[in-house]
Design an enzyme around this catalytic site. Structure first.
Site, mmCIF file in Angstrom:
data_model
loop_
_atom_site.group_PDB
_atom_site.id
_atom_site.type_symbol
_atom_site.label_atom_id
_atom_site.label_comp_id
_atom_site.label_asym_id
_atom_site.label_seq_id
_atom_site.Cartn_x
_atom_site.Cartn_y
_atom_site.Cartn_z
ATOM 1 N N CYS A 1 0.835 -1.204 0.000
ATOM 2 C CA CYS A 1 0.000 0.000 0.000
ATOM 3 C C CYS A 1 0.874 1.261 0.000
ATOM 4 C CB CYS A 1 -0.990 -0.033 1.153
ATOM 5 S SG CYS A 1 -2.382 1.106 0.931
ATOM 6 N N HIS B 1 -3.539 -5.171 0.307
ATOM 7 C CA HIS B 1 -3.011 -5.607 1.606
ATOM 8 C C HIS B 1 -3.069 -7.132 1.712
ATOM 9 C CE1 HIS B 1 -2.366 -1.914 4.040
ATOM 10 N NE2 HIS B 1 -3.202 -1.377 3.157
ATOM 11 N N GLU C 1 -1.509 -9.081 3.662
ATOM 12 C CA GLU C 1 -1.469 -9.556 5.052
ATOM 13 C C GLU C 1 -2.853 -9.634 5.675
ATOM 14 O OE1 GLU C 1 -1.696 -5.150 5.591
ATOM 15 O OE2 GLU C 1 -0.857 -6.554 4.127
#
Length: 259
Positions: free
Chosen positions: A124, A224, A226
């Site tokens: 990001c 993202h 994660e």
């Protein structure tokens, strides 16, 4: 702890995570609410650990080159806008508060990582910082009511809001195939691509979603990973490359000692 345990932990590459700095606020008792804290979202560390790495937070109190000499890989995490003055623009009406201290630290850490050849994953804000570091620019604001509505924050953070088409031969293509569905939590994006970088993924509306370096193991993604369910292969890529870099360095150091 047995020797086997020591060997197991020693084989796990150390992955540095950048974070953010802010005052303690309501997290602390009144007397320390003006004290500064450094934090990062646990999702980053959990993803690194699942992939077999050892995650560590890189404090902005560190000397960038010194701390990079101690890690095997780097994650540039998400957060507020990169200062637009770094790429020849000025803050607009949709700009978030900027953190010049964080910008300076992460730019220096990235420079040191690039010089040392360790793998880097920018997420990001991270992809944006990589691009600005190489002389690129950013889109000031992506409205929530146009295109793929990249800046719309009404979905759960793990919701895969739109697809990204990935370039054949790129790292993301090797990991995901030609297309992946991703989450979206950003209001800026890469505009003019920096020197030594190539675009490897775009959303259907043309917004750049991934880039990578032509001469280094450096990948940036706008989504993202994660926050998505399961073990995302990008973290496996990072940890595997970090382990390989660490092993190569260790062998070179042993050869120097023997010589």
């Amino acid at each position: 702890m047995t020797h086997r345990d020591v060997d197991h932990y020693a084989s796990r590459p150390v992955i540095g995570l950048t974070g953010r700095r802010h005052d303690a606020g309501p997290m602390g008792v009144p007397v320390v609410r003006d004290a500064m804290v450094e934090t990062y979202f646990v999702d980053y560390a959990a993803a690194v650990a699942r992939a077999g790495g050892l995650p560590v937070l890189l404090s902005m109190e560190c000397e960038p080159a010194a701390v990079v000499s101690r890690i095997d890989g780097l994650i540039l995490s998400g957060g507020a806008d990169v200062d637009p003055r770094r790429y020849g623009a000025t803050p607009g009406p949709h700009a978030t508060p900027v953190d010049p201290v964080r910008d300076e630290f992460e730019m220096a850490v990235l420079d040191a990582a690039w010089l040392r050849g360790i793998p880097v994953l920018g997420i990001c804000r991270g992809i944006q910082l990589i691009n600005v570091n190489r002389g690129g620019t950013l889109v000031a604001h992506l409205p929530a009511d146009s295109g793929e509505a990249h800046s719309f924050l009404g979905y759960p953070r793990s919701h895969r809001a739109h697809p990204v088409d990935l370039a054949e031969g790129s790292v993301p293509h090797a990991l995901y195939g030609p297309r992946i569905q991703v989450n979206s939590l950003h209001h800026q994006a890469v505009a003019e691509v920096g020197t030594g970088l190539t675009v490897t993924g775009r959303a259907p509306d043309g917004v750049i979603e991934s880039v990578e370096a032509l001469d280094a193991p450096i990948v940036g993604v706008q989504w993202h990973p994660e926050m998505l369910s399961g073990t995302d292969p990008l973290f496996g890529w990072l940890v595997d490359n970090a382990r390989q870099h660490s092993t190569t360095n260790r062998k070179q150091e042993e050869n120097v000692v023997i010589a």
